[in-house]
Write a protein that holds these residues in place. Structure first.
Motif, short mmCIF file in Angstrom:
data_model
loop_
_atom_site.label_atom_id
_atom_site.label_comp_id
_atom_site.label_asym_id
_atom_site.label_seq_id
_atom_site.Cartn_x
_atom_site.Cartn_y
_atom_site.Cartn_z
N UNK A 69 10.45 9.91 8.53
CA UNK A 69 11.02 8.68 7.97
C UNK A 69 11.81 7.96 9.07
N UNK A 70 11.43 6.71 9.36
CA UNK A 70 12.11 5.97 10.43
C UNK A 70 13.59 5.75 10.12
N UNK A 71 13.94 5.66 8.84
CA UNK A 71 15.34 5.39 8.49
C UNK A 71 16.25 6.56 8.88
N UNK A 72 15.66 7.74 9.12
CA UNK A 72 16.45 8.91 9.53
C UNK A 72 16.15 9.34 10.97
N UNK A 130 0.86 -1.18 0.00
CA UNK A 130 0.00 0.00 0.00
C UNK A 130 0.89 1.24 0.00
N UNK A 131 0.66 2.13 -0.93
CA UNK A 131 1.44 3.37 -1.00
C UNK A 131 2.75 3.24 -1.75
N UNK A 132 2.96 2.13 -2.48
CA UNK A 132 4.23 1.89 -3.20
C UNK A 132 4.50 2.98 -4.23
N UNK A 133 5.68 3.59 -4.14
CA UNK A 133 6.05 4.63 -5.10
C UNK A 133 6.62 4.04 -6.38
N UNK A 134 7.24 2.86 -6.27
CA UNK A 134 7.91 2.28 -7.43
C UNK A 134 6.90 1.87 -8.50
N UNK A 140 19.59 5.42 -23.74
CA UNK A 140 19.22 6.58 -22.92
C UNK A 140 18.81 6.06 -21.55
N UNK A 141 19.18 6.82 -20.53
CA UNK A 141 18.93 6.36 -19.17
C UNK A 141 18.12 7.36 -18.37
N UNK A 142 17.12 6.84 -17.67
CA UNK A 142 16.30 7.67 -16.78
C UNK A 142 16.43 7.16 -15.36
N UNK A 143 16.76 8.07 -14.46
CA UNK A 143 16.91 7.70 -13.05
C UNK A 143 15.74 8.32 -12.28
N UNK A 144 14.84 7.47 -11.79
CA UNK A 144 13.58 7.96 -11.21
C UNK A 144 13.51 7.68 -9.71
N UNK A 145 13.17 8.72 -8.98
CA UNK A 145 13.05 8.63 -7.54
C UNK A 145 11.67 8.11 -7.15
N UNK A 146 11.62 6.96 -6.46
CA UNK A 146 10.36 6.32 -6.12
C UNK A 146 10.35 5.93 -4.63
N UNK A 147 9.72 6.75 -3.78
CA UNK A 147 9.74 6.48 -2.33
C UNK A 147 9.08 5.14 -1.96
N UNK A 148 9.55 4.58 -0.84
CA UNK A 148 9.08 3.26 -0.37
C UNK A 148 8.62 3.37 1.08
N UNK A 149 7.30 3.34 1.32
CA UNK A 149 6.79 3.53 2.69
C UNK A 149 7.28 2.47 3.68
N UNK A 150 7.40 1.23 3.22
CA UNK A 150 7.79 0.15 4.13
C UNK A 150 9.28 0.22 4.47
N UNK A 151 10.10 0.41 3.45
CA UNK A 151 11.55 0.43 3.67
C UNK A 151 12.04 1.67 4.40
N UNK A 152 11.33 2.78 4.20
CA UNK A 152 11.79 4.04 4.82
C UNK A 152 11.05 4.33 6.11
#
Lengths: 295, 83
Positions: free
Chosen positions: A256-259, A14-18, A196-208
């Motif tokens: 964010x719990x990771x911080x 639930x809430x997956x950014x990826x 061509x390369x795209x680097x996309x930021x995708x937050x993760x509620x469970x991991x972070x």
């Protein structure tokens, strides 16, 4: 219900950014596409054999060779006179760590394909282990924060700089918090020949460790702080897509719990690096340096 | 040599993920302006805009409430699910 490219029923958290990022990319590319997926969250949650959430041709081989498999498809297509868009897509683990050799190989050989990194800054699928995409001071299960060591000790690796060092025609960064920018970059990349390369930021509620409703908040906030610069490098020329307001980093770290363990001196260190990094970015943009020529 | 082939596209829609939900997003049809931001960000592709109003498919909604947090007119509230 579902979109053109992916159906409901996948088991992303639930809430997956990826999965938001993956859908945005594939919707922008259209139906004439072949997707090569690296092992990771987006593979296991969408395709528990014998079912799949994808509605476009999709291939999974192993963790490390999404890019190589894609290069084979591109060359076979070329031989058959087809013009299908081929995209290799994977997370920070699949593209920046384990798959980086395959990624480097296809960029150097110059195959006409899209490479997409959906970065959630750790190995979330296997239980939040650190990757080279994990930022400094983030706690993961393999870089726990204690009284002596405050989480990961190394800075995040820049995959876009590694990509441009191969002299490829298009490299861009994006965030799911800015979908119009993301989609415009995907479409532009699709029209360019070569890797061509795209680097996309995708937050993760469970991991972070943040509330699942805040995925888009963090995807916007990191850009506002300057910690995730949005830019594109077209034929070696850097263009900044959006200038940050340099919102205080606390607004990004908080919640964010990771911080959770992060101290003012750590924030100061990150903040100084962000400012120095932006100075350099703006210098490179203004001078119009050809980044492909840099030795 | 091919390991496994799945021929039925989108077949994972038989997996009804709505049972995961602890909180249910509720859309106020009076306030909703049908802008589609919630649909754009829904990870579970379970919001449709019908007659310029957002509609949630509760068969699949996992209750992350991203829709509530991105709604520009606060038309989405949340209710705790009963057992």
């Amino acid at each position: 219900m579902s979109s053109e490219v992916i159906s409901s029923g996948h088991s992303a958290c639930a809430g997956c950014g990826e999965i938001i990022g993956e859908r945005m990319v594939l919707e922008a590319l259209g139906k004439d596409v072949i997707v090569c997926q690296a092992t990771g969250c987006m593979e296991i949650t969408t395709t528990p054999y014998p079912r799949t959430a994808f509605k476009v041709p999709w291939l999974h081989v192993t963790f490390e060779n999404a890019a190589s498999a894609a290069s084979g498809i591109v060359e076979a297509d070329r031989k058959l006179g087809r013009n299908t868009t081929v995209v290799a897509i994977g997370g920070d683990g699949g593209m920046m760590d384990i798959g980086v050799r395959a990624l480097s190989g296809v960029m150097e050989r110059g195959h006409d394909l899209m490479l997409v990194v959906t970065d959630n800054e750790a190995y979330m699928n296997t239980g939040i282990q650190r990757s080279s995409g994990t930022p400094k001071y983030a706690a993961t299960t393999t870089t726990p924060a204690g009284s002596v060591v405050p989480g990961k000790r190394e800075w995040k690796k820049s995959i876009s700089r590694i990509a441009i060092a191969h002299g490829i025609p298009y490299v861009a960064t994006a965030s799911i918090g800015f979908p119009e920018d993301l989609v415009a970059k995907v479409k532009k990349a699709q029209g360019i020949k070569g890797p061509k390369l795209l680097h996309i930021y995708t937050p993760c509620p469970v991991g972070w460790g943040y509330d699942s409703s805040k995925t888009v908040y963090y995807a916007k906030k990191i850009v506002e702080t300057g910690l995730w610069p949005l830019y594109e490098i077209e034929n070696g020329k850097l263009t900044i897509s959006q200038r940050p307001t340099f919102a205080p980093l606390e607004e990004y770290f908080t919640g964010q719990k990771r911080y959770k363990h992060i101290k003012p001196e750590h924030i100061k260190e990150v903040s100084e690096r962000v400012k120095a990094g932006w100075k350099e970015l703006e210098k490179q943009e203004k001078a119009g340096v050809d980044l492909m020529l840099l030795p | 040599m091919v390991g496994g082939v799945v021929t039925k596209v989108g077949s994972l829609d038989s997996n009804k993920t709505g049972s995961w939900r602890s909180f249910r997003p509720v859309i106020d049809r009076e306030k909703c302006i049908g802008c589609g931001l919630c649909k754009k960000f829904c990870p579970d592709v379970c919001i449709e805009i019908k007659d310029k109003k957002a509609e949630v498919d509760y068969d699949y909604c996992k209750g992350c409430l991203i829709c509530k947090s991105v709604c520009p007119v606060q038309a989405i509230s949340s209710e705790e699910e009963e057992k």
